[in-house]
Design a protein around this motif. Structure first.
Motif, PDB file in Angstrom:
ATOM      1  N   GLU A 135       0.819  -1.222   0.000  1.00 22.30           N
ATOM      2  CA  GLU A 135       0.000   0.000   0.000  1.00 22.30           C
ATOM      3  C   GLU A 135       0.851   1.269   0.000  1.00 22.30           C
ATOM      4  O   GLU A 135       0.550   2.259   0.655  1.00 22.30           O
ATOM      5  CB  GLU A 135      -0.975  -0.004   1.184  1.00 22.30           C
ATOM      6  N   LYS A 136       1.930   1.219  -0.751  1.00 21.59           N
ATOM      7  CA  LYS A 136       2.792   2.390  -0.933  1.00 21.59           C
ATOM      8  C   LYS A 136       2.852   2.753  -2.414  1.00 21.59           C
ATOM      9  O   LYS A 136       2.850   1.858  -3.276  1.00 21.59           O
ATOM     10  CB  LYS A 136       4.219   2.093  -0.448  1.00 21.59           C
ATOM     11  N   PRO A 137       2.922   4.037  -2.748  1.00 24.17           N
ATOM     12  CA  PRO A 137       3.108   4.426  -4.152  1.00 24.17           C
ATOM     13  C   PRO A 137       4.400   3.825  -4.707  1.00 24.17           C
ATOM     14  O   PRO A 137       5.416   3.750  -3.997  1.00 24.17           O
ATOM     15  CB  PRO A 137       3.188   5.952  -4.096  1.00 24.17           C
ATOM     16  N   LEU A 138       4.363   3.414  -5.954  1.00 22.05           N
ATOM     17  CA  LEU A 138       5.482   2.691  -6.547  1.00 22.05           C
ATOM     18  C   LEU A 138       6.469   3.642  -7.223  1.00 22.05           C
ATOM     19  O   LEU A 138       6.075   4.509  -8.007  1.00 22.05           O
ATOM     20  CB  LEU A 138       4.964   1.683  -7.574  1.00 22.05           C
ATOM     21  N   ALA A 139       7.740   3.452  -6.926  1.00 22.80           N
ATOM     22  CA  ALA A 139       8.819   4.178  -7.598  1.00 22.80           C
ATOM     23  C   ALA A 139       9.481   3.200  -8.563  1.00 22.80           C
ATOM     24  O   ALA A 139      10.173   2.271  -8.142  1.00 22.80           O
ATOM     25  CB  ALA A 139       9.827   4.712  -6.588  1.00 22.80           C
ATOM     26  N   LEU A 140       9.246   3.387  -9.842  1.00 16.93           N
ATOM     27  CA  LEU A 140       9.682   2.428 -10.856  1.00 16.93           C
ATOM     28  C   LEU A 140      11.083   2.751 -11.363  1.00 16.93           C
ATOM     29  O   LEU A 140      11.386   3.900 -11.696  1.00 16.93           O
ATOM     30  CB  LEU A 140       8.711   2.436 -12.038  1.00 16.93           C
ATOM     31  N   ILE A 141      11.913   1.713 -11.447  1.00 10.54           N
ATOM     32  CA  ILE A 141      13.223   1.819 -12.098  1.00 10.54           C
ATOM     33  C   ILE A 141      13.318   0.663 -13.083  1.00 10.54           C
ATOM     34  O   ILE A 141      13.304  -0.506 -12.683  1.00 10.54           O
ATOM     35  CB  ILE A 141      14.384   1.730 -11.090  1.00 10.54           C
ATOM     36  N   GLU A 142      13.397   0.976 -14.366  1.00 12.59           N
ATOM     37  CA  GLU A 142      13.518  -0.076 -15.375  1.00 12.59           C
ATOM     38  C   GLU A 142      14.934  -0.092 -15.935  1.00 12.59           C
ATOM     39  O   GLU A 142      15.424   0.916 -16.449  1.00 12.59           O
ATOM     40  CB  GLU A 142      12.524   0.117 -16.519  1.00 12.59           C
ATOM     41  N   ILE A 143      15.571  -1.241 -15.848  1.00 12.65           N
ATOM     42  CA  ILE A 143      16.904  -1.437 -16.422  1.00 12.65           C
ATOM     43  C   ILE A 143      16.726  -1.996 -17.832  1.00 12.65           C
ATOM     44  O   ILE A 143      15.995  -2.958 -18.038  1.00 12.65           O
ATOM     45  CB  ILE A 143      17.735  -2.399 -15.554  1.00 12.65           C
ATOM     46  N   GLY A 144      17.407  -1.388 -18.797  1.00 11.26           N
ATOM     47  CA  GLY A 144      17.224  -1.800 -20.188  1.00 11.26           C
ATOM     48  C   GLY A 144      15.911  -1.286 -20.740  1.00 11.26           C
ATOM     49  O   GLY A 144      15.162  -2.004 -21.398  1.00 11.26           O
ATOM     50  N   THR A 145      15.646  -0.025 -20.506  1.00  8.20           N
ATOM     51  CA  THR A 145      14.327   0.549 -20.790  1.00  8.20           C
ATOM     52  C   THR A 145      14.075   0.824 -22.265  1.00  8.20           C
ATOM     53  O   THR A 145      12.928   0.950 -22.684  1.00  8.20           O
ATOM     54  CB  THR A 145      14.152   1.853 -19.980  1.00  8.20           C
ATOM     55  N   SER A 146      15.140   0.949 -23.055  1.00  8.74           N
ATOM     56  CA  SER A 146      15.030   1.262 -24.480  1.00  8.74           C
ATOM     57  C   SER A 146      14.358   2.620 -24.676  1.00  8.74           C
ATOM     58  O   SER A 146      14.986   3.654 -24.521  1.00  8.74           O
ATOM     59  CB  SER A 146      14.286   0.160 -25.228  1.00  8.74           C
ATOM     60  N   ALA A 147      13.061   2.632 -24.971  1.00  6.70           N
ATOM     61  CA  ALA A 147      12.349   3.905 -25.160  1.00  6.70           C
ATOM     62  C   ALA A 147      11.361   4.187 -24.033  1.00  6.70           C
ATOM     63  O   ALA A 147      10.682   5.210 -24.051  1.00  6.70           O
ATOM     64  CB  ALA A 147      11.616   3.898 -26.497  1.00  6.70           C
ATOM     65  N   GLY A 148      11.264   3.269 -23.066  1.00  3.15           N
ATOM     66  CA  GLY A 148      10.439   3.529 -21.887  1.00  3.15           C
ATOM     67  C   GLY A 148       8.983   3.120 -21.979  1.00  3.15           C
ATOM     68  O   GLY A 148       8.184   3.494 -21.116  1.00  3.15           O
ATOM     69  N   LEU A 149       8.611   2.332 -22.971  1.00  2.00           N
ATOM     70  CA  LEU A 149       7.198   1.984 -23.152  1.00  2.00           C
ATOM     71  C   LEU A 149       6.619   1.240 -21.951  1.00  2.00           C
ATOM     72  O   LEU A 149       5.464   1.450 -21.580  1.00  2.00           O
ATOM     73  CB  LEU A 149       7.015   1.129 -24.411  1.00  2.00           C
TER      74      LEU A 149
END
Length: 341
Positions: A135-149
């Motif tokens: 129940e916490k807001p999510l802080a997203l970190i994507e490794i290998g994001t390319s264009a971020g879709l």
């Protein structure tokens, strides 16, 4: 000089990746595996890259960019009524000979950074499960994001085997996926809140850059028109929702990125079909950094292609370690199983 085991890699690609999904790429992969001239050309790729995807993507890129050759008659992405793929090889080889220098330059410079937006169909239930636990807001970190879709998974609309929809019903990006097996996720009408989105990649693909946009389209297999359409629609969502994309080594930058996330937000590190390009020591380094962060912060890690192809969820709550199988997934997100409970 031919890279070690490259012929077998093309055969494996044709047999296990392309069979039932791309008749053209399946046939060409088997033929390339038997052709030393083409294997030498494909060997120009950087170490660690999935060479069959990269090499075939390079040819597709040149055709999409307007190179005129009879080869395009075999590509459903370029003509309405493509010719029989089983008759394509001589045209393919001729095209490669005529454009060998450009192909070399592409495979030397480019990376396979497939932004498969349908994978969000199995990521979204995992993020929903995480929010249900914390129940916490999510802080997203994507490794290998390319264009971020994939960082904008909460902006899309989802259906799973029924007419019930989840996510944003007004979204132009309508994603459907089949849930196999006897278990299904519990999904709420309201999306989990996302506090921040950060993507990292060795090369960021700018969707406003024509070359980057075309390269990502080139990595979509010629028969996969629906994937191509979804990519274009998701690209528009990214353009309308600017996100933080950082060029660099995601594993090395991870501790600094984590440090910048407020305590009231939940850290969610994720990557799909990226770790297969990481050397073993980099994979171990990534897992160690996640574990080290988990000693002082709650953190979740969603990933595949480290120990196997399945989707895994490792997490640390109050410094305690948990490891779960999230499910099995089809490479492009067409189906998945649900194992979280």
């Amino acid at each position: 000089m031919v890279k070690p085991n490259l012929a077998s890699r093309f055969k494996t690609f044709g047999q296990y990746e392309c069979h039932g999904s791309s008749g053209l790429y399946e046939f060409l992969s088997y033929k390339i595996a038997e052709d030393e001239e083409l294997l030498v050309l494909a060997s120009e790729a950087k170490d660690g890259q999935p060479v069959p995807n990269l090499f075939l993507g390079a040819i597709h890129y040149l055709l999409l960019s307007g190179k005129e050759h009879e080869l395009k008659e075999y590509y459903p992405s370029l003509v309405e009524n493509p010719k029989n793929p089983l008759e394509s090889f001589q045209s393919f080889k001729d095209f490669c000979r005529l454009n060998s220098q450009e192909i070399k330059e592409i495979v030397k410079a480019k990376l396979v950074q497939t932004n498969e937006v349908r994978r969000c169909a199995y990521l979204y239930p995992v993020f929903a499960w995480i929010f249900q636990q914390t129940e916490k807001p999510l802080a997203l970190i994507e490794i290998g994001t390319s264009a971020g879709l994939q960082l904008l998974w909460d902006k899309y609309c989802y259906t799973y085997d029924t007419e019930e929809t989840f996510g944003n019903p007004a979204s132009n990006v309508q994603l459907s996926s089949e849930i196999k097996g006897g278990h299904v996720p519990i999904l709420q009408p309201k999306m989990p809140p996302v506090a921040s989105r950060t993507g990292v990649d060795l090369h960021i693909n700018d969707l406003n850059n024509e070359e980057d946009f075309l390269w990502l389209k080139s990595l979509i297999w010629p028969e996969h028109q629906e994937r191509s359409t979804l990519f274009e629609k998701a690209a528009q969502v990214v353009k309308e929702n600017p996100i933080s994309l950082i060029e660099g080594d995601g594993v090395e930058l991870l501790p600094r990125l984590i440090k910048g996330i407020p305590d009231e937000h939940l850290i969610c590190v994720f990557h799909t079909h990226v770790a297969n390009q990481m050397p073993r020591e980099v994979k171990e380094n990534l897992l160690n950094k996640i574990k080290a962060s988990g000693q002082s912060r709650d953190i979740f890690h969603i990933y595949n292609n480290i120990q196997d192809r399945n989707l895994h969820l490792d997490y640390y709550l109050d410094s305690k370690e948990y490891k779960k199988l999230a499910g099995k997934t089809e490479g492009h997100g067409k189906w998945f199983t649900w194992e979280l409970n």
